[in-house]
Motif scaffolding. Structure first.
Motif, PDB file in Angstrom:
ATOM      1  N   GLU A  46       0.839  -1.208   0.000  1.00 24.91           N
ATOM      2  CA  GLU A  46       0.000   0.000   0.000  1.00 24.91           C
ATOM      3  C   GLU A  46       0.872   1.255   0.000  1.00 24.91           C
ATOM      4  OE1 GLU A  46      -3.006  -2.482   2.785  1.00 24.91           O
ATOM      5  OE2 GLU A  46      -2.107  -0.652   3.590  1.00 24.91           O
ATOM      6  N   THR A  49       2.345   1.768  -3.388  1.00 27.32           N
ATOM      7  CA  THR A  49       1.351   2.306  -4.327  1.00 27.32           C
ATOM      8  C   THR A  49       1.137   3.800  -4.089  1.00 27.32           C
ATOM      9  OG1 THR A  49       0.213   0.197  -4.648  1.00 27.32           O
ATOM     10  CG2 THR A  49      -1.088   2.185  -4.996  1.00 27.32           C
ATOM     11  N   LEU A  50       0.986   4.183  -2.825  1.00 25.25           N
ATOM     12  CA  LEU A  50       0.813   5.610  -2.542  1.00 25.25           C
ATOM     13  C   LEU A  50       2.029   6.404  -2.989  1.00 25.25           C
ATOM     14  CD1 LEU A  50      -0.970   5.786   0.936  1.00 25.25           C
ATOM     15  CD2 LEU A  50      -1.779   6.718  -1.222  1.00 25.25           C
ATOM     16  N   ILE A  53       1.890   6.905  -6.704  1.00 24.85           N
ATOM     17  CA  ILE A  53       0.866   7.874  -7.127  1.00 24.85           C
ATOM     18  C   ILE A  53       1.292   9.293  -6.762  1.00 24.85           C
ATOM     19  CG2 ILE A  53      -1.513   8.613  -6.725  1.00 24.85           C
ATOM     20  CD1 ILE A  53      -2.205   5.626  -6.371  1.00 24.85           C
TER      21      ILE A  53
END
Lengths: 509, 509
Positions: A46, A49-50, A53
């Motif tokens: 997670e 992924t953050l 982004i």
């Protein structure tokens, strides 16, 4: 349309990036404080992924265009205005971010994860060879990172800038040389006096039940600025502070029932970080301008509350009755001078994070010097443990028994964090500069502290430093708050003024 | 390249969306469990930003293309395979998501926030007029939402589908008519017997210190499947469960020191949800297939552990000695039959969330009927409170004293959540169907429960239901687990078999 309206698209884009970064900080806090251990693998995904982004958005060409348009639309706004600062600081962030290829960032992230694993194992086995190839690989990646910034004066500048924006290696080297020249003989003189300070009140098997420590800490912190409506205090293995916006400040500490100082001064330290995070002007919320301007400035705040306030004589007088009430067996017979001396005991120690005010910077200077040499390829990594040990002998007069207590003690290099260490010592230096400034303007601070009144110091710091967030670079900020550039003199003078009397050194030392 | 390799780009895109959704769930948990109150405003912004980004990605044309390509690349994979299920379920999600314009979603979110605020105030003042215009506005938005799905048989289908995918209003109406026909006279017959069940062991001013409740609950839950390495138990004002991946399950409860049942059965309930979340096949991690297939199926699991297990006679026998040890004054003289009767006391009550097994579904049916009438514009909203009160009289034989205990009691409508209520009752019905199935296959469950052995039930549920995650629609899942379609008979039979003897009703009731 005024310039603020014209900046709205940029503000929206930056607010979204800031929200994502805050969400990421929240997941980090969660990971370190409350997450069940089996959640770790998914949490790593997670966070990655953050990170991806956030990086995509922070380097998007569309953001570059918004920044350029915004610069054109400032119409001569005051450079110190929120709008002009937002554009200036964000443009600096953007220009840095786009220089580094995504692949290199991914490689560094992967190397950091593997390096950390190897470091844990190497420490356990006290075997440098397990970690050495990872460090070699990391240095190679760091050199490629430095190559992304061909305009730096010194390769190390590119690393330092990530933690202390705009600071030059040459400037740090100059300050550290002065520090070393003063501190090495000063520490030698102190330790030559022998073990003359009794700190036994702070130690005792099971003498400090956790609940009592926590209750005491909460009471003390609430006088300093901790407010449960907007703050949390929790336990973490590696204590830290994080500001999830200025209204949600989370600090952590760790308790040792046989030793009081760790949790107590650790909490003061993190509270200092928390006050900086909490103090940003509300107008900076959801912008990249909220928060602290550099790690050095941040550390100046944590160190100030931990050491200049918390280990000061007026504070000792105020807090002693509370310690006596909480732990009568340990403090019942002590007076405030005794407490003051106990919390300021100097010791030649192996571990940086456990070291006292007088020796701390020497641990940092050693790392700063080695980092530069490693980056320049001037060190045979085979020999790094021995070089480390030699410098510990030279600077602190202490023998290192094994790599776990030597070159492998810090987590930073394992994760590829190089260029960060200097900020710890800079924090001490800057704290003393700010301390000198505030005391000349507010001469009754000691008296206030002696009565448990910390509002005047907190408000002064908020007004001069905290509220500006990241609007100004560290060098600018230091000049604004302390009235002059980075300067080691106030720190040396503070150390001598404090430890000289405690250790009965001649006044000219 | 096999079909799994070809699906990699789709898997990556879906994994990122899933990571973001998990981060969002973590921020929600944080908000409800640990966040300092002043963080609320910024948290709302962060959640909105994450929602926007998730929606952007979940409706991106590029995702549609990946889904179409993936469908072409399945090469006749078994429809029950992970790959085929991933494509099928994600395509269904995508097709639904792209139907609804972003503006309408934003309007609904805004109306929900304002509606919630008005609802809080209306409840406080017991004044329906404060909330009524917000409900009217919300219904108008819901009609526009329904218009995005012109192919539904019944407008309410479009709302229901968000919580119970594929379920039809006509199906629910059929089941609920059967339920109502049975339950209204059944409840009347029970309550006609008077207050013959003594539940005083569960009440007592300050009789249940929080720490003892928590210790007891942790001990009981650890037998059922709670494991601190992968679970958390915390306090929340509105208890809930959330699965941040299958290895990080977080449940909450709330303690009342004068009443034991709330925290105890609430924790069993949330543990049931948690087991469903924890039970997904590890291969489904970081895909939209992990988790529960619908709210009704989810509720079947929470209700099963709360009621069918936790309020069953074998469980009472096992747990009684633990209750006696924790709270000797309340349970010291009680036998297991007495405990069993106490936890199964039936009462005509005003508040859905506090109602017992026998009356619960009637509260839900009332809401389901009103929601359909409101959506169809068949109700004058001025009269809604009175219509509510009438039905409470008809179904439960109870007078509603004010709107706060009547039409304004639930949070759902205030936030625009319409179509959700039926899933609570469906959960009861489905739980009884699954219960009948597992008991026919595992005839010694009662004996196991009497010894505190819950592994056989948990493993059966994991094998038949949990591990499939969202691979199958609720109707398919019910058939797989229970061997037949949605059917109210097992639930009616369970209720009569349980409450008939407790209340001394004739066997034909």
């Amino acid at each position: 349309m005024n310039s603020t309206d014209r900046l709205q698209p940029l503000r929206t884009a930056l607010a979204e990036i800031t929200d994502l970064a805050t969400a990421q900080a929240n997941l980090h806090w969660d990971y370190q404080v409350v997450m069940p251990p089996r959640g770790a693998a998914l949490r790593a995904e997670e966070l990655a992924t953050l990170e991806t982004i956030i990086h995509e958005r922070a380097t998007a060409p569309a953001l570059g265009t918004l920044l350029d348009e915004a610069a054109d639309n400032l119409n001569g706004a005051d450079p110190e205005s929120d709008d002009a600062s937002l554009v200036r600081v964000s443009k600096r962030d953007y220009d840095k971010a786009v220089r580094v290829p995504g692949e290199l960032r991914s490689e560094m992230a992967r190397a950091g994860a593997l390096g950390h694993e190897a470091w844990v194992e190497a420490r356990k086995q006290k075997d440098w060879a397990i970690f050495q190839p990872h460090l070699a690989n990391m240095l190679e990646l760091k050199r490629r990172y430095v190559d992304c910034f061909p305009d730096v004066d010194d390769p190390y500048d590119a690393l330092l800038d990530d933690y202390e924006p705009g600071m030059k290696t040459s400037e740090v080297a100059r300050v550290f040389e002065q520090l070393k020249a003063e501190l090495v003989p000063f520490v030698a003189a102190i330790t030559a006096k022998g073990d003359v300070v009794d700190a036994s009140c702070l130690h005792g098997a099971g003498a400090f039940p956790r609940e009592r420590q926590e209750a005491l800490i909460r009471r003390v912190l609430s006088r300093i600025g901790f407010d449960p409506a907007g703050w949390r205090l929790d336990v973490a293995v590696h204590p830290f502070a994080t500001g999830l916006g200025s209204q949600d400040i989370r600090i952590t500490t760790r308790y040792d029932e046989s030793h009081l100082a760790g949790a107590f001064f650790g909490a003061l330290h993190e509270c200092g970080h928390g006050l900086y995070e909490a103090g940003s002007d509300p107008a900076l919320e959801r912008t990249p301008l909220r928060g602290g301007t550099s790690l050095g400035l941040h550390e100046s705040q944590s160190r100030m509350w931990e050491n200049l306030v918390g280990r000061g004589r007026p504070f000792a007088g105020w807090v002693l009755p509370q310690l006596q009430e909480a732990f009568p067996a340990k403090f019942g017979d002590l007076d405030a001078d005794g407490l003051y001396r106990a919390v300021n005991r100097v010791e030649r120690s192996l571990i940086r994070v456990e070291s006292d005010e007088a020796t701390y910077c020497l641990h940092v200077i050693l790392r700063f010097e080695l980092e530069q040499d490693m980056l320049a390829g001037k060190v045979d990594l085979d020999e790094l443990p021995e070089i480390w040990n030699e410098r510990m002998r030279d600077y602190l007069g202490i023998e290192v028994p094994d790599v776990a207590q030597g070159v492998l003690q810090d987590v930073h290099w394992s994760e590829g964090i190089i260029g960060y260490f200097p900020t710890y010592a800079l924090g001490n230096v800057i704290a003393a500069q700010i301390w000198a400034a505030v005391r000349s303007e507010e001469p009754d601070l000691d008296d206030r502290f002696a009565h448990g009144e910390f509002g005047p110091l907190r408000d002064w710091l908020r007004d001069r430093l905290h509220r500006h967030g990241r609007k100004f670079l560290p060098a600018e900020m230091i000049e604004r708050v302390a009235g002059r550039p980075l300067d080691v003199a106030p720190y040396i003078s503070y150390l001598k003024g404090k430890f000289g009397p405690i250790y009965g050194l001649a006044a000219d030392r």
